[in-house]
Design an enzyme around this catalytic site. Structure first.
Site, short mmCIF file in Angstrom:
data_model
loop_
_atom_site.label_atom_id
_atom_site.label_comp_id
_atom_site.label_asym_id
_atom_site.label_seq_id
_atom_site.Cartn_x
_atom_site.Cartn_y
_atom_site.Cartn_z
N GLU A 39 38.67 -17.30 18.21
CA GLU A 39 38.63 -17.21 16.74
C GLU A 39 37.28 -16.66 16.27
O GLU A 39 37.21 -15.86 15.33
CB GLU A 39 38.89 -18.58 16.12
N ASP A 41 35.31 -14.72 17.98
CA ASP A 41 35.25 -13.30 18.35
C ASP A 41 36.01 -12.42 17.36
O ASP A 41 35.58 -11.30 17.05
CB ASP A 41 35.83 -13.10 19.75
N SER A 86 -4.17 -26.74 20.71
CA SER A 86 -3.77 -27.45 21.92
C SER A 86 -3.75 -28.94 21.64
O SER A 86 -4.18 -29.40 20.57
CB SER A 86 -4.75 -27.14 23.07
N LEU A 87 -3.28 -29.73 22.62
CA LEU A 87 -3.26 -31.18 22.49
C LEU A 87 -4.15 -31.80 23.55
O LEU A 87 -4.21 -31.32 24.69
CB LEU A 87 -1.83 -31.72 22.65
N GLU A 117 8.15 -37.53 20.91
CA GLU A 117 9.01 -36.40 21.23
C GLU A 117 8.85 -36.02 22.70
O GLU A 117 7.75 -36.13 23.25
CB GLU A 117 8.64 -35.18 20.37
N LYS A 119 8.10 -33.67 25.66
CA LYS A 119 7.28 -32.47 25.79
C LYS A 119 8.05 -31.48 26.66
O LYS A 119 8.22 -31.68 27.86
CB LYS A 119 5.94 -32.82 26.43
N ASP A 121 8.93 -28.26 28.78
CA ASP A 121 8.18 -27.37 29.67
C ASP A 121 8.70 -25.96 29.46
O ASP A 121 9.55 -25.46 30.20
CB ASP A 121 8.37 -27.82 31.12
N TYR A 228 9.59 -28.23 16.88
CA TYR A 228 8.92 -29.52 16.91
C TYR A 228 7.89 -29.74 15.81
O TYR A 228 7.28 -30.80 15.73
CB TYR A 228 8.24 -29.73 18.27
N LYS A 293 2.72 -38.43 17.93
CA LYS A 293 2.07 -38.00 16.70
C LYS A 293 2.02 -39.16 15.71
O LYS A 293 2.94 -39.99 15.68
CB LYS A 293 2.84 -36.84 16.05
N LYS A 317 1.10 -36.85 29.80
CA LYS A 317 1.61 -35.99 30.87
C LYS A 317 2.21 -36.83 31.99
O LYS A 317 1.58 -37.78 32.48
CB LYS A 317 0.48 -35.11 31.44
N CYS A 411 19.67 -20.07 69.29
CA CYS A 411 19.37 -21.44 68.87
C CYS A 411 18.31 -22.02 69.81
O CYS A 411 18.51 -22.03 71.04
CB CYS A 411 20.63 -22.29 68.90
N CYS A 414 19.95 -25.06 72.02
CA CYS A 414 20.98 -24.92 73.05
C CYS A 414 21.02 -23.54 73.69
O CYS A 414 21.71 -23.35 74.70
CB CYS A 414 22.35 -25.27 72.48
N CYS A 429 24.87 -21.75 64.33
CA CYS A 429 24.76 -21.82 65.78
C CYS A 429 26.17 -21.79 66.37
O CYS A 429 27.08 -22.46 65.88
CB CYS A 429 24.04 -23.10 66.19
N CYS A 435 25.33 -28.08 71.40
CA CYS A 435 24.02 -28.02 70.76
C CYS A 435 23.58 -29.44 70.44
O CYS A 435 24.22 -30.13 69.63
CB CYS A 435 24.08 -27.19 69.48
#
Length: 678
Positions: A39, A41, A86-87, A117, A119, A121, A228, A293, A317, A411, A414, A429, A435
């Protein structure tokens, strides 16, 4: 003459665009679509056709314009409206205590609560909207100046091109672009197919993806974003707290992480951090900590900034799950199916809470795709209980003395040839059970908990039995006697009797356990249980045809063919007879009271420690009433049965909205049926 076809107006197109924006937001941001893909589309193609016929009515924020910009020659610098600081970092509870003390000194009182919240990556970005329209996006850069990546950010479906409702005059939003785990796996599969180097982790893949010169390349990477923070807002509502501002951004159409939480005191912060660390691997995106925060915006304004970071926020962290070390060598292991797996021999390194000296490299194609050389400095990753793996090399630290590894032709255990079947990624193998490595792995699997569960038969015992030629296959386990251990150092009467008791108990395992223990490729636990439930007798199962087996619930042609091929081989029929001679049970008794289809079609997962019954008993009760019990939570899970100390599966169920039940609810389910769940 027939009347001319009415020409669409800008209002007509905007109504259609608004519909598409609404449904895209439901799909990509809320994960709660209201229409089918087909639908959607149809509406999208309708808009494309109208805009093609009337190009003068195309607007930059139209859903059709996400990927429509020319390839960039370079990324122009962008000066942020306000710096992206930065933090400061914290790694312990004491660090959080010290941060709170500093914040209280600045404010002259405790802050009015905290916002916690995850963090993410990923890659920090800034999104700018004017009168509700997305006009510019940039990387964080040095915090003052970033790179203009507007064209690429437009391709990310979770980035709204036009905001919902009454938008502010100017809005700058900070967010983190990330690559979901499934998208990362798919990307690396494409890299392998193209014989290109693998990406080391989702963060690097996301960062590289938003800096592609061609926006179409970015679009193909299936990125997403969590926002964020509001950086700048003009002409918007009065907002009192960070939590309130995030709710406002959600109303405008941004993707806001639902795992965020407002807490009144630092004890709540520490509890959030602990839970976030425990459940970090249950999510489909990488997190590396928690951002805390001061929730009140007045507190944030009063606390202000140092030269590099806000005083009102800190990043806790998590312990690192990636470290670098030296790849000393690459060796191979032969598994129970003959699969040859290369593994890394490392300079030992502490990562993910453990000392790691070896790590998997999966297969020869992956070694090549990762581009690692013997002697490289490599990145090693260990996430939770996951087997350590080599992520990739650090090429800048190469000395020129590194050497390339190739799969050996024979191998080392063996002497038989190692071959790679056409169309398969794994080399094997050809020595069969001659073996010793393959034999040891199979016997360890055979005796393991998920199979015959033989107490006292670990790797060391198996190696001893092989070395002394006391067993040459699994049936030999059931011919062992106490006399076989006479005079062997470390094997006194108690340890011998314990092993004999374990072997005796294994003789009476259910038929499904024996089928699992055979270790047949493609025939896993679910198939084994279905075979045992249907046939209840190994002799009958050995004569089953591929057509018969393919008709069973959950059994496809590949599984059926694998079983029939195995059962047709003389050595395997001889193995079953050897089990019979060793007293192994080959028939399951008819179930007492029969079975029920009360819970047919329902799927359950069990986690945690139950009080009134064991997890195996709960599983048996559910399966006896027609339900399926599986090992992992998904959107298809009917409910999670959770006991004490439930971990990541509980977090996953809560994230997906899967119902969570206790033992009391289970008892009602087994009597009253699905109606109990509402």
């Amino acid at each position: 003459m027939p009347d001319a076809e009415p020409q669409p107006t800008m209002d007509d197109l905007e109504k259609l665009r608004d519909q598409l924006r609404y449904h895209a937001h439901r799909y990509y941001v809320l994960d709660a679509p209201e229409v089918s893909d087909a639908e959607y589309d149809v509406m999208y193609r309708q808009l494309e056709a109208l805009e093609a016929d009337h190009p003068g009515l195309i607007t930059p924020d139209s859903p059709t314009q996400r990927v429509g910009y020319d390839v960039s020659a370079l990324f122009m610098p962008v000066h942020h409206l306000e710096p992206l600081f930065s933090l400061d970092n914290a790694e312990t509870g004491e660090d959080l205590d010290a941060w709170e003390a500093r914040l209280e000194r600045v404010l002259g009182r405790p802050p009015v609560g905290y916002a916690c919240e995850l963090k993410i990556d990923g890659l920090a970005v800034s999104l700018v909207y004017e009168q509700g329209a997305f006009v510019r996006g940039a990387t964080r850069g040095d915090g003052t100046t970033g790179e203009d990546i507007t064209a690429n950010l437009r391709t990310i479906e979770a980035v709204p091109l036009r905001l919902f409702g009454e938008a502010p005059e100017l809005l700058e939003v900070r967010g983190e672009v990330y690559m979901p785990a499934a998208a990362f796996d798919e990307l690396n599969e494409r890299q392998i197919a193209a014989n290109d180097r693998l990406f080391t982790n989702p963060r690097n893949a996301a960062a590289g993806s938003v800096r592609q010169k061609d926006p179409a390349m970015t679009a193909a990477r299936k990125l997403s974003i969590w926002v964020y923070q509001i950086g700048v807002i003009r002409g918007g509502p009065d907002l009192a707290t960070h939590t309130e501002s995030m709710g406002y951004l959600g109303d405008l159409g941004f993707k806001v992480n639902p795992a965020s939480q407002a807490v009144p005191h630092l004890d709540g912060v520490k509890a959030f951090v602990e839970q976030a660390d425990k459940t970090r691997h249950a999510r489909d995106y990488q997190t590396d900590g928690v951002v805390i925060k001061a929730d009140a915006l007045a507190d944030q304004q009063q606390a202000g900034y140092t030269a590099r970071a806000p005083r009102w926020a800190i990043a806790y962290k998590f312990p690192p799950e990636e470290q670098t070390t030296i790849l000393r060598d690459i060796a191979i292991n032969v598994g129970r199916t003959g699969a040859v797996t290369p593994f890394a021999v490392l300079e030992p390194v502490f990562v993910g809470g453990a000392n790691v000296g070896m790590a998997t490299l999966h297969n020869a194609d992956q070694v090549k795709a990762k581009g690692v050389l013997i002697g490289d400095t490599v990145v090693v990753r260990r996430a939770g209980d996951v087997i350590p793996e080599v992520v990739g090399p650090v090429p800048s630290l190469r000395t020129g003395q590194e050497t390339e590894w190739t799969m050996p032709a024979e191998c080392p255990f063996c002497g038989y040839a190692i071959v790679k079947p056409e169309g398969e990624a794994v080399a094997r193998c050809t020595g069969g059970l001659e073996c010793p490595s393959r034999l040891q792995e199979w016997l360890a699997y055979f005796a393991g908990r998920s199979a015959m569960d033989i107490d006292g038969m670990g790797y060391k015992t198996i190696q001893l039995l092989i070395d002394r030629k006391l067993i040459a296959g699994p049936a030999g386990i059931f011919r062992l006697t106490p006399e076989d251990f006479a005079g062997i150092e470390g094997w006194g009467e108690v340890s011998v009797n314990n092993l004999m008791a374990g072997i005796e108990a294994a003789r009476d395992r259910p038929l499904a356990r024996l089928i699992i223990a055979l270790g047949i490729r493609h025939v896993g636990p679910a198939a084994a249980k279905e075979f045992a439930r249907t046939y209840r007798d190994m002799d009958r199962l050995m004569e089953a045809t591929e057509e018969e087996l393919s008709g069973l619930d959950g059994i496809g042609s590949k599984i059926a063919a694998a079983w029939v091929e195995w059962a047709s081989q003389d050595e395997n029929r001889a193995l079953i007879e050897a089990f019979r001679a060793g007293g192994v049970r080959l028939t399951d008794p008819e179930p007492e009271g029969g079975t029920s289809d009360l819970l047919a079609g329902m799927t359950f997962v069990i986690t945690g420690s139950l009080d009134g019954l064991t997890r195996d008993e709960a599983k048996a009760a559910l399966e006896a009433n027609g339900a399926k019990v599986v090992g992992s939570v998904s959107k298809k899970t009917t409910a999670l049965l959770a006991g004490a100390a439930a971990g990541s599966k509980l977090a996953k169920a809560e994230e997906l909205g899967v119902p969570v039940i206790d033992e009391a609810t289970l008892e009602r389910l087994l009597v009253e049926g699905p109606a109990v769940l509402g």
